[in-house]
Scaffold this motif. Structure first.
Motif, short mmCIF file in Angstrom:
data_model
loop_
_atom_site.label_atom_id
_atom_site.label_comp_id
_atom_site.label_asym_id
_atom_site.label_seq_id
_atom_site.Cartn_x
_atom_site.Cartn_y
_atom_site.Cartn_z
N LEU A 67 -6.26 -87.49 27.60
CA LEU A 67 -6.16 -86.41 28.59
C LEU A 67 -5.23 -85.30 28.10
N THR A 68 -4.12 -85.71 27.47
CA THR A 68 -3.19 -84.71 26.92
C THR A 68 -3.89 -83.91 25.82
N TYR A 69 -4.58 -84.63 24.92
CA TYR A 69 -5.30 -83.95 23.84
C TYR A 69 -6.31 -82.96 24.41
N LEU A 70 -7.04 -83.43 25.42
CA LEU A 70 -8.09 -82.60 26.02
C LEU A 70 -7.47 -81.34 26.62
N LEU A 71 -6.39 -81.54 27.34
CA LEU A 71 -5.70 -80.41 27.96
C LEU A 71 -5.20 -79.45 26.89
N ASN A 72 -4.62 -80.01 25.82
CA ASN A 72 -4.13 -79.17 24.72
C ASN A 72 -5.25 -78.34 24.11
N SER A 73 -6.39 -79.00 23.84
CA SER A 73 -7.52 -78.27 23.27
C SER A 73 -7.94 -77.15 24.20
N PHE A 74 -8.00 -77.48 25.49
CA PHE A 74 -8.44 -76.49 26.47
C PHE A 74 -7.47 -75.30 26.52
N LEU A 75 -6.17 -75.60 26.58
CA LEU A 75 -5.17 -74.54 26.62
C LEU A 75 -5.19 -73.71 25.33
#
Lengths: 274, 297
Positions: A67-75
């Motif tokens: 989830l952190t990775y996903l959020l990072n990619s999104f941001l």
């Protein structure tokens, strides 16, 4: 004369070949998808009748902070895109519609960056990022890509094709330079913006080398870097779990692509043709 | 009157530079300055805590040219470019001709060709790992059906570079296809009719009419493919890490390794300068030759 008409049998053979290549082309993806839903030994033994399972996804999900990775990619993708849109709009507008001395020389310098790739400059860019305190931050991953020469070039081309009458009419109405840019040029360039956004999103969602170098904690890593660490051989994760993780990370963009397929292809076309 | 004119010109210049300023600042920080710093760093020795870096001229380049690994890596990269560029362009062309022809399931075919393009290279490398793994990889299984012996595609120096190249071709062909597809759609249909009336078969029509018209597109794709043959190395991190015994190592990977694994900044800088020189030559060629040709279109 008879040769002018395509022979149906040859056409059939060709269509078969085209479809065969298409199947071959997606086979790695299909196989990974299949393996992701089967346990490792069944996936390895190619047992098509094996029972389906979600266990791999559970294992993969628990194995890393996705989830952190996903959020990072999104941001990251949003940050890069926002920076690119602002910078390339301003610069593209200057190159297209403002006349001043030295413009052509600067434009040539900017075009040079099409070949001085950020990927090639990793060593010194790392030092610049370090000096600016940008190591292990999302801004540090995104900054080198924001003043994209490609984007500036694209915007310049687009703004040049906006009819001069619209520009003059807005000026007569009393619009300032930025007002003209915002009211006339930006709306006129909407298709280009969409195209550029799609290309930029897919590029930076998939980018790996520079994010790998700049990040060193879980809190800033994007999906690609997270996946490479998760799937590293030292971790000894089995093939089915790696499949599940790969499917999970690739899914957002592939689904987006399948839904917006037409726009996607148009975007790549528009971006590629000068 | 003249004064007002000068004033207006000056104001325009200020506006122009202000609009450019943010981009120029970023380009300077992350393109122009690092390029100059790379060149500078390549002329200094590797500093240690006891001995600071000192100016040594071209010694780093000499050291690089004496390093057999550098030559191996450069050769690998040339082979990699020599295989992936023509193969992916040829495949892209064939795919575009198919995707443009009236065949059944055309949209499926198009989508299938293009899908690898939207995958991260890292994910693509993971997918291909299953094909290459000895013993239970898909290639071995298929080979096994025909009684072939197990092959460790990624684990032996003879095949590793080709296995890595195959992934690149797979990833690139569909991307380049899109540009050909776009160009094909701009070819007026009366040309085909005219060719048919002249009695030209489909092959003749493709070779004598379509291919020449696609030339500017091919050149554009060629430049992109050349840049990619330097840039596309993500899959090495998953598939081979440059091994075995450097057999699949490419220049940019070696730069990364020198800088971030061996901490040999001067060597990495010298190599980067060589890569930049190569790309610069390519840029000059593009501006001088290719742009001129496409302008006449």
């Amino acid at each position: 004369m008879s040769r002018a008409m395509p022979q149906p049998s040859r056409n059939h053979a060709e269509a078969m070949l085209a479809i065969l290549v298409a199947l071959l082309w997606i086979s790695p993806l299909v196989f990974a998808l299949w393996a992701a839903f089967h346990n490792a030994s069944d996936a390895a033994s190619f047992d098509l009748g094996a029972p389906w399972t979600l266990a791999n996804f559970r294992t993969a999900w628990a194995g890393a902070p996705w989830l952190t990775y996903l959020l990072n990619s999104f941001l990251l993708v949003s940050l890069v895109l926002a920076g690119q849109l602002v910078l390339t709009t301003l610069a593209g507008f200057a190159f297209a519609q403002v006349a001043f001395r030295g413009k052509d020389t600067v434009f040539l310098l900017v075009l040079l960056q099409l070949f001085i790739l950020p990927e090639v400059l990793i060593v010194e860019n790392y030092r610049v990022a370090a000096r600016l305190g940008l190591l292990d931050t999302l801004l540090g991953i995104g900054a080198p890509y924001m003043a994209s020469a490609f984007g500036i070039f694209l915007m310049r081309q687009t703004f040049r094709s906006v009819p001069k009458e619209l520009d003059e009419a807005a000026r007569v109405e009393g619009c300032s330079l930025l007002g003209v840019l915002w009211r006339v040029y930006v709306p006129a360039a909407r298709p280009t913006y969409l195209a550029y956004a799609l290309v930029s999103i897919s590029t930076h969602w998939n980018n790996f080398l520079w994010p790998l170098i700049v990040t060193n904690t879980e809190g800033t890593r994007p999906l690609t870097v997270g996946l490479s660490i998760f799937a590293a051989p030292e971790n000894g994760v089995d093939i089915a779990v790696i499949s599940a993780a790969t499917v999970m990370t690739a899914a957002p963009l592939v689904v987006l692509f399948l839904v917006f397929q037409r726009q996607f292809v148009q975007a790549f076309l528009r971006a590629g043709i000068k | 009157m003249a004064d007002a004119f000068t004033l207006q010109r000056r104001r325009r210049a200020i506006h122009g530079w202000l609009l450019l300023a943010p981009s120029l600042v970023m380009l300077t920080a992350f393109a122009f300055y690092p390029s100059a710093a790379t060149l500078w760093a390549s002329l200094f020795s590797r500093g240690t805590r006891r001995r600071p870096a000192e100016f040594i001229g071209l010694e780093n380049y000499g050291r690089l040219f004496d390093d057999p690994t550098f030559w191996l890596v450069a050769t690998n990269n040339l082979l990699y470019a020599g295989v992936t560029i023509p193969l992916s362009i040829a495949l892209a062309l064939v795919m575009a001709l198919w995707a443009d022809a009236r065949i059944p399931a055309r949209s499926f075919v198009r989508t299938a060709y293009f899908t690898p393009t939207v995958l991260p290279m890292i994910a693509a490398a993971n997918l291909w790992l299953f094909f290459y793994t000895p013993g239970f990889g898909v290639l071995d299984r298929i080979g096994g059906l025909f009684g072939a012996a197990s092959v460790n595609w990624l684990g032996q120096p003879e095949t590793a570079l080709w296995a890595v190249s195959a992934v690149t071709v797979w990833k690139e062909a569909g991307f380049f296809m899109i540009f050909y597809l776009a160009a094909l759609q701009t070819i007026p249909p009366d040309l085909r009719e005219a060719a048919a009336i002249e009695g030209a078969g489909r092959w003749t029509y493709t070779r004598r009419v379509v291919l020449p018209l696609l030339m500017p597109t091919t050149l554009f794709i060629l430049v992109n493919a050349m840049i990619n043959s330097v840039k596309l190395i993500d899959h090495l991190f998953i598939l081979t890490r440059g091994g075995p015994s450097d057999a699949s190592k490419l220049i940019l990977y070696y730069v990364w390794e020198n800088a971030f694994a061996f901490f040999d900044r001067p060597a990495a800088a010298a190599m980067t300068v060589l890569v930049l020189a190569g790309l610069g030559t390519l840029a000059a060629l593009q501006f001088l030759v290719i742009d001129r040709r496409t302008h006449y279109r």
